[in-house]
Design a protein around this motif. Structure first.
Motif, PDB file in Angstrom:
ATOM      1  N   ALA A 231       0.839  -1.197   0.000  1.00  0.00           N
ATOM      2  CA  ALA A 231       0.000   0.000   0.000  1.00  0.00           C
ATOM      3  C   ALA A 231       0.880   1.255   0.000  1.00  0.00           C
ATOM      4  CB  ALA A 231      -0.922  -0.016   1.217  1.00  0.00           C
ATOM      5  N   GLY A 275      -9.709   4.553  -6.687  1.00  0.00           N
ATOM      6  CA  GLY A 275      -9.559   3.095  -6.677  1.00  0.00           C
ATOM      7  C   GLY A 275      -8.375   2.660  -5.844  1.00  0.00           C
ATOM      8  N   VAL A 276      -7.240   3.327  -6.076  1.00  0.00           N
ATOM      9  CA  VAL A 276      -6.027   2.970  -5.337  1.00  0.00           C
ATOM     10  C   VAL A 276      -6.251   3.149  -3.837  1.00  0.00           C
ATOM     11  CG1 VAL A 276      -3.653   3.677  -4.865  1.00  0.00           C
ATOM     12  CG2 VAL A 276      -4.436   3.460  -7.225  1.00  0.00           C
ATOM     13  N   VAL A 279      -8.443   0.330  -2.442  1.00  0.00           N
ATOM     14  CA  VAL A 279      -7.703  -0.926  -2.333  1.00  0.00           C
ATOM     15  C   VAL A 279      -6.807  -0.898  -1.098  1.00  0.00           C
ATOM     16  CG1 VAL A 279      -5.896  -2.335  -3.377  1.00  0.00           C
ATOM     17  CG2 VAL A 279      -7.770  -1.499  -4.783  1.00  0.00           C
ATOM     18  N   CYS A 280      -6.094   0.212  -0.916  1.00  0.00           N
ATOM     19  CA  CYS A 280      -5.189   0.306   0.235  1.00  0.00           C
ATOM     20  C   CYS A 280      -5.962   0.256   1.545  1.00  0.00           C
ATOM     21  CB  CYS A 280      -4.370   1.585   0.172  1.00  0.00           C
ATOM     22  SG  CYS A 280      -3.259   1.569  -1.229  1.00  0.00           S
ATOM     23  N   GLY A 282      -8.732  -1.237   1.948  1.00  0.00           N
ATOM     24  CA  GLY A 282      -9.170  -2.625   2.079  1.00  0.00           C
ATOM     25  C   GLY A 282      -8.081  -3.482   2.692  1.00  0.00           C
ATOM     26  N   ILE A 283      -6.848  -3.288   2.221  1.00  0.00           N
ATOM     27  CA  ILE A 283      -5.722  -4.071   2.754  1.00  0.00           C
ATOM     28  C   ILE A 283      -5.558  -3.791   4.245  1.00  0.00           C
ATOM     29  CG2 ILE A 283      -3.230  -4.401   2.664  1.00  0.00           C
ATOM     30  CD1 ILE A 283      -3.375  -3.770  -0.324  1.00  0.00           C
ATOM     31  N   GLU A 286      -8.216  -5.572   6.184  1.00  0.00           N
ATOM     32  CA  GLU A 286      -7.988  -7.009   6.391  1.00  0.00           C
ATOM     33  C   GLU A 286      -7.119  -7.241   7.629  1.00  0.00           C
ATOM     34  OE1 GLU A 286      -9.119  -9.671   4.982  1.00  0.00           O
ATOM     35  OE2 GLU A 286     -10.228  -8.775   3.319  1.00  0.00           O
TER      36      GLU A 286
END
Ligand code: UDP
Ligand code: MG
Length: 334
Positions: A231, A275-276, A279-280, A282-283, A286
């Motif tokens: 990320a 989007g980027v 995604v980051c 989201g990581i 997690e």
């Protein structure tokens, strides 16, 4: 004192295959020059497996049955088995006959030669679809790159652990149990034994693709923080790109004036950066979710009842989760 081998079998709705499995493994175990305990861990089955196991436990002195209070999943079931397994070595094997019991004597041989973890490595995956085979191989490659400890490829849970390896494993109480990683993480001399993996003989695999995806995510997040670093790198990379693009616009406006086109590039950049960022996030999510789960510090499983095999002198007192000890003690008296 004679050596004792304990075989742990996680069972979740395996009624169809259990009789065949039991006969086959007993034939192998009886040929071994070692005393044995066969410990079935009933992971909340509801298809009659529990009744069948109870019957076997009455008939056969070397059979023990540990029943969990609900379905906790295979990793928790195995941990429960390890916690209650006695003996100098512990073998864990699937009930669906995909792991050939005939390999156990070889595992024992290597254990006697001084290895603490003797694991079976698949040479072929008959009866599995192309997609499953290839996604599995991709996953192992990714894991190889990301994980700090080398995790052997094409290796399931089928393996033999020495007493000290089982004790070491029992100390790792994390909720997110990526067992293949944990076996490797404890260290000790390890040895691979190749074998051909059969297709499931009866019943069906409980592993959907969704579950496999989650399993892969579990493996990666349990054994690597690399995605978090990714990320950061992604952020830096897009910043540099954005800086270059900005410079390009600045110079163009300075030298060529400003004809105000810009709208498509603006939209593209906004969407891309959005989007980027998602995604980051989201990581990070997690990892955060896993930290949250670990911080609750829940027990890995609860025991409904434990009926140990009958013919064993109680040698090592089994390590139980603290709270369920009352539970299982009363079950012993039954
Ligand atoms: N299993 C279990 N709990 C579960 C799912 C599976 O104890 O929630 C047991 C199952 O009975 C079998 C072993 O774990 O003995 C492997 O399960 P399966 O064959 O479904 O997995 P695969 O072989 O596809 O990895
Ligand atoms: Mg299977």
């Amino acid at each position: 004192m004679a050596e004792l081998l304990c075989v742990v079998v996680p069972v979740y709705n395996e009624r169809e295959v259990l009789p065949a499995f039991h006969d086959r493994i007993m034939a192998v175990l009886e040929s071994l020059q070692i005393s044995i305990q066969l410990l079935y861990v009933d992971d909340g089955s509801n298809d009659g497996s529990s009744e069948w196991l109870a019957e076997k436990q009455n008939e056969d002195d070397c059979v023990g049955v540990l029943r969990l209070s609900r379905n906790f999943g295979k990793e928790a079931a195995m941990s429960a088995g390890f916690d209650h397994a006695e003996g100098d070595a512990v073998v864990v094997i699937d009930a669906d006959l995909q792991d050939p019991p005939e390999l156990i004597p070889t595992l024992v041989e290597h254990w006697r030669a001084g290895y603490d973890v003797v694991y079976a490595t698949r040479e072929s995956r008959d009866g599995e679809q192309w997609l499953k085979r290839h996604s599995a191989s991709l996953f192992y490659r990714v894991m190889d790159r990301l994980s700090d400890v080398p995790i052997p490829r094409d290796t399931g849970d089928f393996r033999l652990l020495s007493r000290r390896a089982v004790d070491a494993l029992a100390k790792l109480r994390e909720q997110h149990r990526y067992m293949k990683g944990l076996y490797a993480w404890i260290g000790y001399p390890q040895k691979a034994v190749p074998y051909a993996r059969d297709a499931r003989s009866l019943g069906r695999s409980k592993w959907s693709y969704w579950r496999l995806w989650n399993h892969a995510l579990e493996g990666i997040t349990s054994f690597s923080a690399a995605p978090l670093k990714l990320a950061t790198w992604l952020g830096m990379f897009t910043s540099i790109l954005a800086f270059g693009y900005g410079l390009f616009f600045l110079l163009r406006t300075l030298f060529l004036g400003n004809p105000v086109p810009g709208y498509p590039s603006l939209i593209v950049i906004m969407l891309f950066l959005g989007g980027v960022q998602l995604v980051c996030l989201g990581i990070i999510g997690e990892y955060l979710a896993r930290t949250y789960n670990e911080s609750k510090g829940r027990q890995l499983y609860f025991v409904m009842d434990y009926r140990p095999s009958g013919d064993l002198p109680r040698r090592v007192s089994p390590k139980k989760e603290t709270d369920d000890s009352a539970n299982s003690e009363s079950a012993v008296d039954l």
